[in-house]
Write an enzyme that holds these catalytic residues in place. Sequence first.
Site, PDB file in Angstrom:
ATOM      1  N   GLU A 157      -9.654  -1.528   5.124  1.00 28.57           N
ATOM      2  CA  GLU A 157     -10.484  -1.018   6.029  1.00 28.57           C
ATOM      3  C   GLU A 157     -11.508  -2.095   6.378  1.00 28.57           C
ATOM      4  O   GLU A 157     -12.180  -2.694   5.251  1.00 28.57           O
ATOM      5  CB  GLU A 157     -10.673   0.309   6.142  1.00 28.57           C
ATOM      6  CG  GLU A 157      -9.566   1.019   6.176  1.00 28.57           C
ATOM      7  CD  GLU A 157      -8.751   1.303   7.532  1.00 28.57           C
ATOM      8  OE1 GLU A 157      -8.756   0.320   8.350  1.00 28.57           O
ATOM      9  OE2 GLU A 157      -8.405   2.377   7.883  1.00 28.57           O
TER      10      GLU A 157
ATOM     11  N   ASP B  34       0.970  -1.172  -0.031  1.00 30.71           N
ATOM     12  CA  ASP B  34      -0.004  -0.085   0.070  1.00 30.71           C
ATOM     13  C   ASP B  34       0.935   1.273   0.089  1.00 30.71           C
ATOM     14  O   ASP B  34       2.043   1.291   0.086  1.00 30.71           O
ATOM     15  CB  ASP B  34      -0.924   0.036   1.105  1.00 30.71           C
ATOM     16  CG  ASP B  34      -0.174  -0.313   2.631  1.00 30.71           C
ATOM     17  OD1 ASP B  34       0.977  -0.432   2.768  1.00 30.71           O
ATOM     18  OD2 ASP B  34      -1.091  -0.633   3.677  1.00 30.71           O
TER      19      ASP B  34
ATOM     20  N   ASP C   3      -8.068  -2.380  13.948  1.00 28.04           N
ATOM     21  CA  ASP C   3      -9.498  -2.626  13.302  1.00 28.04           C
ATOM     22  C   ASP C   3      -9.330  -3.914  12.648  1.00 28.04           C
ATOM     23  O   ASP C   3     -10.487  -4.280  11.928  1.00 28.04           O
ATOM     24  CB  ASP C   3      -9.880  -1.390  12.676  1.00 28.04           C
ATOM     25  CG  ASP C   3      -9.006  -1.020  11.579  1.00 28.04           C
ATOM     26  OD1 ASP C   3      -8.129  -1.733  11.290  1.00 28.04           O
ATOM     27  OD2 ASP C   3      -9.468   0.038  10.990  1.00 28.04           O
TER      28      ASP C   3
ATOM     29  N   HIS D  11      -7.474  -4.373  10.032  1.00 28.49           N
ATOM     30  CA  HIS D  11      -7.009  -4.143   8.398  1.00 28.49           C
ATOM     31  C   HIS D  11      -5.591  -4.902   8.121  1.00 28.49           C
ATOM     32  O   HIS D  11      -4.884  -4.980   8.986  1.00 28.49           O
ATOM     33  CB  HIS D  11      -7.006  -2.622   8.231  1.00 28.49           C
ATOM     34  CG  HIS D  11      -5.800  -1.814   8.545  1.00 28.49           C
ATOM     35  ND1 HIS D  11      -6.101  -0.905   9.483  1.00 28.49           N
ATOM     36  CD2 HIS D  11      -4.507  -1.773   8.428  1.00 28.49           C
ATOM     37  CE1 HIS D  11      -5.009  -0.070   9.708  1.00 28.49           C
ATOM     38  NE2 HIS D  11      -4.014  -0.932   9.132  1.00 28.49           N
TER      39      HIS D  11
HETATM   40  C1  GLP Z   1      -0.486   0.412   8.520  1.00 30.03           C
HETATM   41  C2  GLP Z   1      -0.129  -0.440   7.495  1.00 30.03           C
HETATM   42  C3  GLP Z   1      -0.404  -1.817   7.744  1.00 30.03           C
HETATM   43  C4  GLP Z   1       0.123  -2.324   9.098  1.00 30.03           C
HETATM   44  C5  GLP Z   1      -0.570  -1.341  10.039  1.00 30.03           C
HETATM   45  C6  GLP Z   1       0.018  -1.837  11.582  1.00 30.03           C
HETATM   46  O1  GLP Z   1      -1.704   0.914   8.659  1.00 30.03           O
HETATM   47  N1  GLP Z   1      -0.801   0.121   6.263  1.00 30.03           N
HETATM   48  O2  GLP Z   1       0.052  -2.574   6.540  1.00 30.03           O
HETATM   49  O3  GLP Z   1       0.125  -3.615   9.057  1.00 30.03           O
HETATM   50  O4  GLP Z   1      -0.114  -0.086   9.952  1.00 30.03           O
HETATM   51  O5  GLP Z   1       1.226  -1.078  11.617  1.00 30.03           O
HETATM   52  P1  GLP Z   1       1.991  -1.402  12.959  1.00 30.03           P
HETATM   53  O6  GLP Z   1       2.818  -2.757  12.617  1.00 30.03           O
HETATM   54  O7  GLP Z   1       2.855  -0.079  13.040  1.00 30.03           O
HETATM   55  O8  GLP Z   1       1.187  -1.717  14.124  1.00 30.03           O
END
Ligand code: GLP
Length: 236
Positions: A143, A67, A136, A138
Amino acid sequence: MRVIEAKDYADLSRKAANVISAQVILKPNSVLGLATGSTPIGTYKQLIDWYNKGDIDFSMTKSINLDEYVGLDGTNDQSYRYFMDNNFFDHINIKKENTFVPSGVANDMEAECVRYDKLIADMGGIDIQLLGIGHDGHIGFNEPGAAFEKTTHLVTLDERTIEANARFFASKDEVPKRAITMGIKSIMQARKLLLIANGPDKKEIVQKAINGPVTPLIPASILQFHPDLTVIYCFN
Ligand code: GLP
């Protein structure tokens, strides 16, 4: 599904790096699906360390990321392209032209979505997809919603996601409101999936995702249907 409890974050990172490193050793021209966020940073550090020791060669490897924020180009230090260069690609011998992150600044973002799906297909699909998980549920930036979105698409980020990601920005107002993300179908078509989750705040959502009902309200729950899913977690 294999579920592995790690002792701590360092252990989680080593275990995840071991899985990715085995993939690259067994198939040097692997297509690695990669993720951003704070969780995979230790995994990338470990892979860089093994690369420096001469244990892994990424010269034939390709990568495709999940992404990108809409509106940020790769020179912006909050963009996911910048994150990947800075935390991984600039420290290993992967050819930069073989690394792909969706563009957040294409003139025609709908066309960029179509291009990205074609790119995944042209690469022959993804050998292993690394995933983090949002609070959430995702994955990538898929989402919660009424339905699983299949292909690469544009999303409006949830308030909870904006709040969670605000820690990387000077203020919450600077977090982009929209993103482009690989869809659930492309993720599910990866030959192997590796989900990593770290910290007590991820415990509830991981348990719902891997043990609860499969629902688009928790996008990661669809991963239960994947034939080769490994989950590595540490909730300490
Ligand atoms: C972002 C990314 C996700 C990731 C999520 C969790 O929103 N788009 O791919 O899994 O954050 O991030 P973290 O690893 O910092 O908790």
